[in-house]
Design an enzyme around this catalytic site. Structure first.
Site, mmCIF file in Angstrom:
data_model
loop_
_atom_site.group_PDB
_atom_site.id
_atom_site.type_symbol
_atom_site.label_atom_id
_atom_site.label_comp_id
_atom_site.label_asym_id
_atom_site.label_seq_id
_atom_site.Cartn_x
_atom_site.Cartn_y
_atom_site.Cartn_z
ATOM 1 N N CYS A 101 0.884 -1.166 -0.078
ATOM 2 C CA CYS A 101 -0.044 -0.165 -0.091
ATOM 3 C C CYS A 101 1.095 1.276 -0.144
ATOM 4 O O CYS A 101 0.559 2.302 -0.607
ATOM 5 C CB CYS A 101 -0.864 -0.024 1.191
ATOM 6 S SG CYS A 101 -2.183 1.356 1.226
ATOM 7 N N CYS A 198 -6.221 -4.036 6.651
ATOM 8 C CA CYS A 198 -7.448 -3.162 6.665
ATOM 9 C C CYS A 198 -8.605 -3.723 5.797
ATOM 10 O O CYS A 198 -9.669 -3.388 6.070
ATOM 11 C CB CYS A 198 -6.981 -1.897 6.248
ATOM 12 S SG CYS A 198 -6.540 -1.761 4.643
#
EC number: 2.8.1.13
Length: 365
Positions: A101, A198
């Protein structure tokens, strides 16, 4: 400078943004919407980038008196992080989605748009520091070793570091950041840190992968190839795993066995003694340097293979095909797909994705 502050909705990014404003920079806040699931809500410390987080980020921006926007990066996040995560598991590797990410979203997609809009740098709440070295800008560990996040930033290159701003890197502890948030009147001062993956907020990675990848029964074998059990899907196993094996045939010595290898092509899981998890050498072809590249093809360093693992003294070699690292003491439970970050002192020299490992205990020993 014109600063674009990436505001996750947590205390770290809020304080980092506040410090950027206080330093006199022209700051604009932005929250990244990474999920198309509009009803997504945070559960305690699980998950991030949720509706609740976006609202917390907006409240912090309002308090600081800066413009605030929500940018939809969900498609890019799906393609570059979630799909990468799935494909890596399909290939029998163990990826780090947070590192991916940072590489693909926060310091690629976000930074690219920021520069296009005329911003000088992206500000985040990561705990790491930037130092002007002899050869250029360098990435170093944070002052607070317990919160140091330089490992997940090891993918950043020289151009990205030149447009990055880490206001929290020199802060001695997270407790001081929370106290500062409290003093500034930020509502997120005591908000729990997010953890786990997440996009799998319930923490059930095995169940999530089974849904995405599919489950197919296969064999569990020992190092000689003898079948010692069965499984419902190789994707559910990672190197070093002990629990959940449900082996039908115990080891001759009666000791527990651990996952040593996952073979996706044959849908096979290889198990063996704990000693066989010791790795004497790691290497990879996908690598990058965080700032100036090393000037020697072989050099002493420390290598770190997990975000919170202890760095291990080693010797690294840069070859025509990639990077090879031989640690002074064997590494424990290394899985292909993990990222190895190379340090020289406190400096992050670079990183590579582990493609190949060499056991310190040959089969049959």
């Amino acid at each position: 400078m014109r600063i674009l502050a990436a505001m996750s909705g947590g205390v770290d990014s809020a304080v980092a943004t506040a410090r950027a404003v206080e330093a006199g920079h022209e700051v604009v806040g932005v929250h990244l919407a990474l999920s198309r699931a509009g009803g997504t809500l945070r559960t305690g410390s699980r998950g991030c980038c949720t509706i609740e987080d976006a609202m917390d980020a907006r409240r912090a921006a309002d308090l600081l008196g800066i413009p605030f926007y929500v940018w939809d990066f969900s498609e890019r996040f799906r393609d570059d992080v979630i799909e990468d995560f799935i494909s890596e598991y399909k290939a029998g590797r163990t990826p780090n989605p947070c590192l991916r990410c940072n590489e693909k979203i926060k310091f690629a997609a976000l930074l690219e748009r920021a520069i296009e809009l005329g911003f000088d740098a992206v500000c985040t709440g990561h705990y790491a520091t930037l130092v002007n070295g002899e050869g250029g800008l360098e990435l170093h560990r944070a002052s607070d070793a317990a919160k140091d996040q330089s490992y997940v930033l090891g993918v950043l290159n020289a151009d990205q570091l030149a447009h990055t701003y880490f206001p929290l890197g020199a802060t001695p502890s997270k407790a001081l950041v929370r106290a500062e948030a409290e003093a500034r009147g930020l509502s997120v001062a005591q908000k729990p840190d997010s953890h786990d993956i997440c996009f799998i907020p319930d923490g059930d990675t095995r169940g999530w992968l089974a849904e995405k990848v599919g489950a197919e029964q296969g064999e569990i074998v020992d190092r000689t190839g003898a079948v010692v059990g069965t499984h419902e899907g190789a994707h559910a196993f990672t190197v070093g795993q002990r629990r959940g094996l449900k082996l039908g045939i115990p080891a001759d010595d009666g000791k527990p066995r651990f996952v040593l290898e996952v073979r996706p092509v044959s849908n096979t899981v290889v198990v063996g003694p704990k000693e066989a998890l010791a790795i004497a050498e790691i290497s990879g072809e996908r690598f990058s340097w965080a700032g100036p590249a090393p000037t020697e093809s072989e050099f002493a360093c420390h290598v770190q293979i997990r975000a919170h693992a202890e760095p291990v003294p080693a010797v690294a070699s840069v070859t025509e095909t990639g990077v090879r690292v031989i640690p002074e003491a064997p590494l424990d439970g290394v899985a292909p797909g993990q990222s190895a970050v190379i340090y020289v002192g406190t400096r992050v020299l670079g990183q590579f994705t582990i493609d190949h490992t060499v056991s310190a205990v040959p089969a049959g020993v």
